[in-house]
Enzyme design. Structure first.
Site, PDB file in Angstrom:
ATOM      1  N   HIS A 127       0.845  -1.189   0.000  1.00 59.76           N
ATOM      2  CA  HIS A 127       0.000   0.000   0.000  1.00 59.76           C
ATOM      3  C   HIS A 127       0.878   1.234   0.000  1.00 59.76           C
ATOM      4  O   HIS A 127       2.103   1.171   0.146  1.00 59.76           O
ATOM      5  CB  HIS A 127      -0.944   0.002   1.199  1.00 59.76           C
ATOM      6  CG  HIS A 127      -2.155  -0.863   1.005  1.00 59.76           C
ATOM      7  ND1 HIS A 127      -3.120  -0.600   0.045  1.00 59.76           N
ATOM      8  CD2 HIS A 127      -2.561  -1.992   1.641  1.00 59.76           C
ATOM      9  CE1 HIS A 127      -4.060  -1.520   0.101  1.00 59.76           C
ATOM     10  NE2 HIS A 127      -3.753  -2.388   1.061  1.00 59.76           N
ATOM     11  N   ASP A 156       0.139   7.629  -3.422  1.00 59.07           N
ATOM     12  CA  ASP A 156      -0.918   7.364  -4.401  1.00 59.07           C
ATOM     13  C   ASP A 156      -1.168   8.556  -5.324  1.00 59.07           C
ATOM     14  O   ASP A 156      -1.154   8.420  -6.544  1.00 59.07           O
ATOM     15  CB  ASP A 156      -2.227   7.015  -3.688  1.00 59.07           C
ATOM     16  CG  ASP A 156      -2.282   5.568  -3.239  1.00 59.07           C
ATOM     17  OD1 ASP A 156      -1.385   4.798  -3.619  1.00 59.07           O
ATOM     18  OD2 ASP A 156      -3.210   5.210  -2.503  1.00 59.07           O
TER      19      ASP A 156
END
Length: 376
Positions: A127, A156
């Protein structure tokens, strides 16, 4: 009619999580016609996810060969494709780069992952925080005692979605000049490392200390950090340049007998304590009344609701409210071709007939997809 500098750009987005939807939002906000391929029977992001806004949704069962063929027909008419699956997923669906570029040699095939398409970790789960961790960025962000997750902004969105959008548009520029498509491999680890260029330069010249809260940009200086006020709220100070620092001393009454030595890291801890004691004497509103609008380089640290109502943000329309949801307006801004929120987040399959029809599918072809259960 879609509005923005990317009007006319046609993009196929395969629905997923993480940076790919944010990239889709950026392209849509600037006018691109983005068709999102959703999983038939899947769950839509809903109105509370602004990153899903502005697209049209077509829902396919990609286990059906007819659905895969329909995707390839869409791809044949697209300028770009974006996807954010683990390496190999699109290939197993029969929609990998080799097949897609055969259908459309001028296609830009944009892929965003955490670890990248190659390398020893490319198939390993991870992640945002993990990807930021291996670049040196996470080590540099936080308190003296502990690295602190920088939301998903650094990984991200910053190192992933923004670099995917930049890479896709650069490749589209090349494709329009040459007719040659290509694959864009946007790894979050690569993007975050790129964002760290300035700090790796500082490290190389010896001006970067490897301890948090001991450098110019990590909260080390007393003149460039956040402080708690008497009411528990916070303010930010960034008085880097000498004239701004002199104004900070004047307005706060900070006693700095060695003003010329303000860049000495060894002096910062004691000066931080002095300023912390000063700012703790008044509320945030009182400090705003004294410092806001001056060249001290000051701003209050605002909550989400406060940011929406902040006069500067209101004046610029930085945030908007759509369908009861406060969300950021499209950025950046253009003098001739301003972007716009092109529509709300769609329901899964909401635009099956409309979107496919606009992209060249006949009514009979759409009916056949429904008849064989390849489409919602």
């Amino acid at each position: 009619m879609r509005q923005g500098p990317l009007s006319g750009l046609k993009v196929v987005e395969f629905a997923g999580l993480g940076p790919a939807p944010f990239c889709g939002m950026l392209l849509s906000d600037l006018g691109a016609d983005v068709i999102r391929i959703d999983r038939k029977g899947g769950r839509a992001p809903g109105k509370f996810d602004p990153t899903a806004r502005g697209r049209r949704s077509v829902a396919f069962d990609l286990k059906k060969p007819e659905a895969v063929a329909a995707c390839l027909e869409l791809i044949a008419g697209a300028d770009a494709l974006i996807e954010g699956f683990r390496p190999g997923v699109m290939e197993r669906l029969g929609l990998g780069p080799e097949v897609a570029l055969k259908a459309n040699p001028g296609l830009v095939y944009g892929r965003v992952t955490g670890w990248g398409q190659t390398g020893p970790l490319s198939q390993v789960a991870g992640h945002d925080l993990n990807f930021v961790a291996v670049t040196g960025a996470l080590h540099a962000i936080g308190t003296a005692d502990q690295p602190v997750p920088p939301l998903n902004l650094v990984g991200d969105q910053g190192g992933g979605a923004m670099y995917l959008a930049f890479g896709v548009l650069a490749a589209v520029f090349h494709a329009r000049a040459t007719g040659e498509g290509q694959v864009v491999d946007a790894a979050i680890t690569d993007g975050v490392a790129s964002l760290m260029a300035m700090w790796y330069g500082s490290r190389a010249e010896g001006s970067w200390r490897d301890e948090r809260v001991s450098n110019l940009a990590d909260g080390g200086p007393h003149f460039a950090r956040t402080y708690r006020c008497a009411d528990g709220k916070w303010i930010s100070i960034s008085s880097f340049e000498p004239p701004f620092y002199a104004l900070l001393l004047e307005k706060t009454g900070l006693d700095d007998p060695d003003i010329g030595n303000r860049m000495n890291p060894d002096a910062w801890p004691a000066m931080r304590e002095k300023l912390a004691a000063i700012f703790a004497r008044r509320t945030r509103a009182e400090w705003c009344a004294l410092l806001e609008g001056s060249d001290v380089c000051f701003a209050p640290v605002l909550t989400f609701d406060e940011a929406f109502a902040y006069p500067h943000n209101v004046a610029r329309g930085t945030f908007v409210e759509r369908d009861g949801v406060i969300q950021p307006a499209p950025a950046p801004r253009f003098s001739r071709t301003p972007g716009a929120i092109q529509g709300p987040p769609p329901a899964v399959g909401e635009h099956d007939r409309q979107a496919l029809g606009d992209w060249g599918f006949s009514e009979d072809a759409i009916a056949r997809l429904r008849d064989c259960a390849a489409m919602a």
